[in-house]
Scaffold this motif. Sequence first.
Motif, short mmCIF file in Angstrom:
data_model
loop_
_atom_site.label_atom_id
_atom_site.label_comp_id
_atom_site.label_asym_id
_atom_site.label_seq_id
_atom_site.Cartn_x
_atom_site.Cartn_y
_atom_site.Cartn_z
N LYS A 282 -13.00 -10.22 -5.89
CA LYS A 282 -14.21 -9.77 -6.60
C LYS A 282 -14.22 -10.35 -8.01
O LYS A 282 -15.25 -10.84 -8.48
N GLU B 252 -10.04 6.37 -6.65
CA GLU B 252 -10.87 5.28 -6.11
C GLU B 252 -12.36 5.61 -6.15
O GLU B 252 -13.20 4.81 -5.76
N LYS C 249 -8.76 -7.68 -2.34
CA LYS C 249 -10.21 -7.48 -2.49
C LYS C 249 -10.61 -7.47 -3.97
O LYS C 249 -11.59 -8.08 -4.37
N ARG C 250 -9.78 -6.77 -4.77
CA ARG C 250 -10.05 -6.68 -6.22
C ARG C 250 -10.03 -8.08 -6.86
O ARG C 250 -10.92 -8.45 -7.59
N LEU D 220 -16.41 -11.47 1.45
CA LEU D 220 -15.49 -10.48 0.89
C LEU D 220 -15.20 -9.39 1.91
O LEU D 220 -14.06 -8.98 2.10
N ARG D 221 -16.22 -8.94 2.61
CA ARG D 221 -16.06 -7.90 3.61
C ARG D 221 -15.16 -8.38 4.76
O ARG D 221 -14.26 -7.68 5.20
N SER E 273 -8.60 0.97 13.45
CA SER E 273 -9.08 -0.40 13.69
C SER E 273 -10.54 -0.42 14.18
O SER E 273 -11.27 -1.37 13.92
N ALA F 139 -7.77 4.26 2.23
CA ALA F 139 -7.72 2.79 2.12
C ALA F 139 -8.84 2.15 2.94
O ALA F 139 -9.55 1.26 2.45
N VAL G 159 -12.34 2.91 1.39
CA VAL G 159 -12.57 2.17 0.14
C VAL G 159 -12.81 0.69 0.43
O VAL G 159 -13.71 0.07 -0.13
N LEU G 160 -12.02 0.12 1.36
CA LEU G 160 -12.22 -1.30 1.70
C LEU G 160 -13.63 -1.54 2.22
O LEU G 160 -14.24 -2.56 1.95
N MET H 261 -12.39 0.03 11.03
CA MET H 261 -12.37 -1.23 10.26
C MET H 261 -13.45 -2.17 10.77
O MET H 261 -14.09 -2.87 10.00
N SER H 262 -13.66 -2.20 12.09
CA SER H 262 -14.62 -3.17 12.59
C SER H 262 -16.07 -2.65 12.53
O SER H 262 -17.00 -3.42 12.63
N ARG I 193 -12.23 -12.30 14.93
CA ARG I 193 -13.69 -12.21 14.82
C ARG I 193 -14.17 -12.42 13.38
O ARG I 193 -15.21 -13.00 13.13
N TYR J 56 -6.56 -6.26 5.75
CA TYR J 56 -6.06 -4.93 6.06
C TYR J 56 -5.37 -4.92 7.42
O TYR J 56 -4.27 -4.40 7.57
N GLU J 57 -5.99 -5.49 8.42
CA GLU J 57 -5.41 -5.51 9.77
C GLU J 57 -4.08 -6.25 9.79
O GLU J 57 -3.12 -5.80 10.41
N SER K 129 -3.99 -5.37 0.62
CA SER K 129 -5.40 -5.72 0.91
C SER K 129 -6.35 -5.20 -0.15
O SER K 129 -7.34 -5.87 -0.46
N ALA K 130 -6.06 -4.02 -0.71
CA ALA K 130 -6.91 -3.50 -1.78
C ALA K 130 -6.86 -4.43 -2.98
O ALA K 130 -7.88 -4.74 -3.61
N ALA L 91 -11.60 -8.61 3.64
CA ALA L 91 -11.03 -7.27 3.46
C ALA L 91 -10.58 -6.69 4.81
O ALA L 91 -9.48 -6.15 4.92
N VAL L 92 -11.41 -6.83 5.83
CA VAL L 92 -11.06 -6.32 7.16
C VAL L 92 -9.82 -7.04 7.69
O VAL L 92 -8.85 -6.42 8.12
#
Lengths: 141, 114
Positions: free
Chosen positions: A31, B87, A27-28, A40-41, B35, B58, B61-62, B38-39, A117, A48-49, A23-24, A44-45
């Motif tokens: 970008k 980071e 995102k990179r 982008l946000r 989580s 992680a 940073v995200l 994250m939200s 969501r 990651y999930e 996920s990192a 990213a969420v």
Amino acid sequence: MDALFQTTYPVESADYTSAGRASADIKRKLKQLGVGGDVLRRVAVASYEVELNLVIHSLGGELSLSVYPDTVQLVSSDRGPGIPDLEMAMREGYSTANDEARSLGFGAGMGLPNMKRNADDFEIASTVGVGTTITMGFRLN
Amino acid sequence: MTVSDLMNLIQARDLTPSLPKDREVTCGYSCDLLSWVMSHGAENMAWVTVQTHLNVIAVAVLAEMACVILPEGIDMEEDSLNKSVSEGLCVLSSPLSAYEICGRMYQAGISAQS
Ligand SMILES: Nc1ncnc2c1ncn2[C@@H]1O[C@H](COP(=O)(O)OP(=O)(O)OP(=O)(O)O)[C@@H](O)[C@H]1O
Ligand SMILES: [Mg+2]
């Protein structure tokens, strides 16, 4: 439509130390391609999930990113064990995370609802004994 | 306020001394379930958590957070600190409880949402 950009990340089961790397990197890459702000946000969420679910719940799989002129698409697919009750899995607070995962702060049962969501399109399909596939689309502008 | 102002406010120790402390902090959050973070995570957030493993970095940073704050003098493992330095994410450790850290930040005008 052909993708402007496409890449795939293998994700190993129970590999907590590299969890979050795909996920990192996603995102990179986005970008660099000029994707920013709210989209982008949200990507990213969701990435990651979905990546962490591969680490915590699956036997291993992969996460792929495709960028089209008007959408970003994420596809996660794994080699099992599959989800017996999708409706239950989608519920906030439902989790089968083990003690190790819980001790690290996972297992709130919020990952799938967070993905749904944050994505503009969300599809999940699963067959017990085969695997789970999640497809998410994010509209650009 | 900046991360450096925040350090004074909560009497924090700097676990990433090589990083600049001039970044603005605009909002705060406290939770140990990733989580949830994250939200609710947001840009320039100060996040208070007792978790210290790599995934904390992680998540922070995200979400492009300003810093992670460990309460009650907790330390962070070296792996996580190395990653946060690479980071550019500041990590602070405060002797105060999570409750008091958040109380002080709120009183100083750091809002719940950015
Ligand atoms: N790839 C997968 N393979 C098998 N089961 C899965 C997979 N993804 C999710 N699940 C099942 O769905 C449940 C809910 O997932 P969700 O991401 O919402 O919560 P969680 O991962 O348990 O906790 P959190 O995401 O809040 O840390 C999981 O506990 C698990 O039972
Ligand atoms: Mg999850």
